[in-house]
Design a protein around this motif. Sequence first.
Motif, PDB file in Angstrom:
ATOM      1  N   GLU A 103      62.104  56.185  52.259  1.00 43.40           N
ATOM      2  CA  GLU A 103      62.591  56.585  53.572  1.00 43.40           C
ATOM      3  C   GLU A 103      64.075  56.905  53.585  1.00 43.40           C
ATOM      4  O   GLU A 103      64.523  57.724  54.380  1.00 43.40           O
ATOM      5  CB  GLU A 103      62.284  55.477  54.585  1.00 43.40           C
ATOM      6  CG  GLU A 103      60.799  55.271  54.822  1.00 43.40           C
ATOM      7  CD  GLU A 103      60.521  54.208  55.873  1.00 43.40           C
ATOM      8  OE1 GLU A 103      59.367  54.102  56.314  1.00 43.40           O
ATOM      9  OE2 GLU A 103      61.483  53.490  56.237  1.00 43.40           O
ATOM     10  N   ASN A 104      64.867  56.257  52.746  1.00 43.29           N
ATOM     11  CA  ASN A 104      66.314  56.436  52.809  1.00 43.29           C
ATOM     12  C   ASN A 104      66.867  57.162  51.583  1.00 43.29           C
ATOM     13  O   ASN A 104      68.016  56.970  51.204  1.00 43.29           O
ATOM     14  CB  ASN A 104      67.007  55.085  52.976  1.00 43.29           C
ATOM     15  CG  ASN A 104      66.450  54.029  52.025  1.00 43.29           C
ATOM     16  OD1 ASN A 104      65.426  54.253  51.379  1.00 43.29           O
ATOM     17  ND2 ASN A 104      67.116  52.897  51.944  1.00 43.29           N
ATOM     18  N   ALA A 105      66.035  57.982  50.943  1.00 43.51           N
ATOM     19  CA  ALA A 105      66.484  58.782  49.794  1.00 43.51           C
ATOM     20  C   ALA A 105      65.435  59.850  49.532  1.00 43.51           C
ATOM     21  O   ALA A 105      64.343  59.848  50.123  1.00 43.51           O
ATOM     22  CB  ALA A 105      66.702  57.903  48.563  1.00 43.51           C
ATOM     23  N   VAL A 143      60.144  52.068  50.273  1.00 42.28           N
ATOM     24  CA  VAL A 143      58.953  52.909  50.155  1.00 42.28           C
ATOM     25  C   VAL A 143      58.449  53.254  51.556  1.00 42.28           C
ATOM     26  O   VAL A 143      58.370  52.394  52.437  1.00 42.28           O
ATOM     27  CB  VAL A 143      57.861  52.179  49.357  1.00 42.28           C
ATOM     28  CG1 VAL A 143      56.581  53.017  49.306  1.00 42.28           C
ATOM     29  CG2 VAL A 143      58.356  51.884  47.947  1.00 42.28           C
ATOM     30  N   SER A 144      58.151  54.527  51.748  1.00 41.79           N
ATOM     31  CA  SER A 144      57.689  54.996  53.063  1.00 41.79           C
ATOM     32  C   SER A 144      56.464  54.203  53.527  1.00 41.79           C
ATOM     33  O   SER A 144      55.521  53.979  52.766  1.00 41.79           O
ATOM     34  CB  SER A 144      57.340  56.486  52.998  1.00 41.79           C
ATOM     35  OG  SER A 144      58.490  57.251  52.687  1.00 41.79           O
ATOM     36  N   GLY A 145      56.514  53.768  54.800  1.00 40.92           N
ATOM     37  CA  GLY A 145      55.401  53.029  55.371  1.00 40.92           C
ATOM     38  C   GLY A 145      55.525  51.525  55.285  1.00 40.92           C
ATOM     39  O   GLY A 145      54.646  50.800  55.753  1.00 40.92           O
TER      40      GLY A 145
END
Length: 328
Positions: free
Chosen positions: A254-256, A278-280
């Motif tokens: 999410e932040n890269a 990690v996304s989610g």
Amino acid sequence: MGENGSIWLPDASSTLAPEVDALWWFVFWASTILFAGVVAAIIYYATKYRRRDPSYVPDPAYESKYVEMAWIVGPTILVLIVFTWGANVFIKLNTPPPDSYNIDVRGQQWSWSYTYPNGVQSTTDLVVPVGRPVKLTLSSSDVLHSFFVPEFRIKMDAIPNRYTSVWFEATKADTFRVYCTEYCGTAHSGMSSNVVAVSESEFQQWLQDQNQDLPPVELGQQSFTQCAACHAVDGSQLIGPALNAVYGYERAVENADPLVADENYIRESIVNPNAKIVSGYNPVMPSFSHLNEKTINGLVAYVRSLSDRAPSGDSSAGSSASQSPAAE
């Protein structure tokens, strides 16, 4: 010179060393010819067109488009040749074969230590088999070091708190000197070691003769018990993402930007887990930077071994787990 190579270069003793040398010699001779040509032209024109009479006024000189084109096209062709050739060699030097034997190398003031996939550790020599590609995964316990073997034409920095890698394939049985080529303190000049290249049978015998310590993968599996409450190794979804298909796969964070998980990513996820979420998933994992270096390396080796894209030298303690990328 003599047994140790030419006046400039030591013996080429790895599969890629001749390619590096060929590029070096091309640049050397091209530069020598150009230098000699420029010097000869300066001497010729300085002699032929020198002023012999103080009252002599030379005729105006006009540019030649052909000469100017030659000076533009010629160097451009040379640059393109060196660039293309160099890029090809660079890619080969930085792309280990899939069947490479993985050895962890750790630098510390002022020595090198080597950890093999079966847990064997050596603080003296790096013993490797001839005719088999070997990937070195390097890190440092303290300051910046650099691993350099002249005969193999390889050099790579060992950096604190992250991993770098380099590979080679020895072509003959011999002993080769390892140097640290990054100033690392008062005893920097004494930070050396040896690469001992032996036959495959001698290498296997050497491994059996060593005192067997707990392999990094098994150490990581034991240490993983404190992680199992949040991370599954069979693809199940818990508080945190499953880890059976992490190493070698692209991770959406999410932040890269999306990235391909390697040893550096796994290590960062242990010591600084909120750096890349990690996304989610929520940023709820605490830092485990308090773990000692051996335990962290074991966890990295264990998570790496869970993936079907792990180096062939890894002995997967979780080989029965699902290897589906969908577990990401």
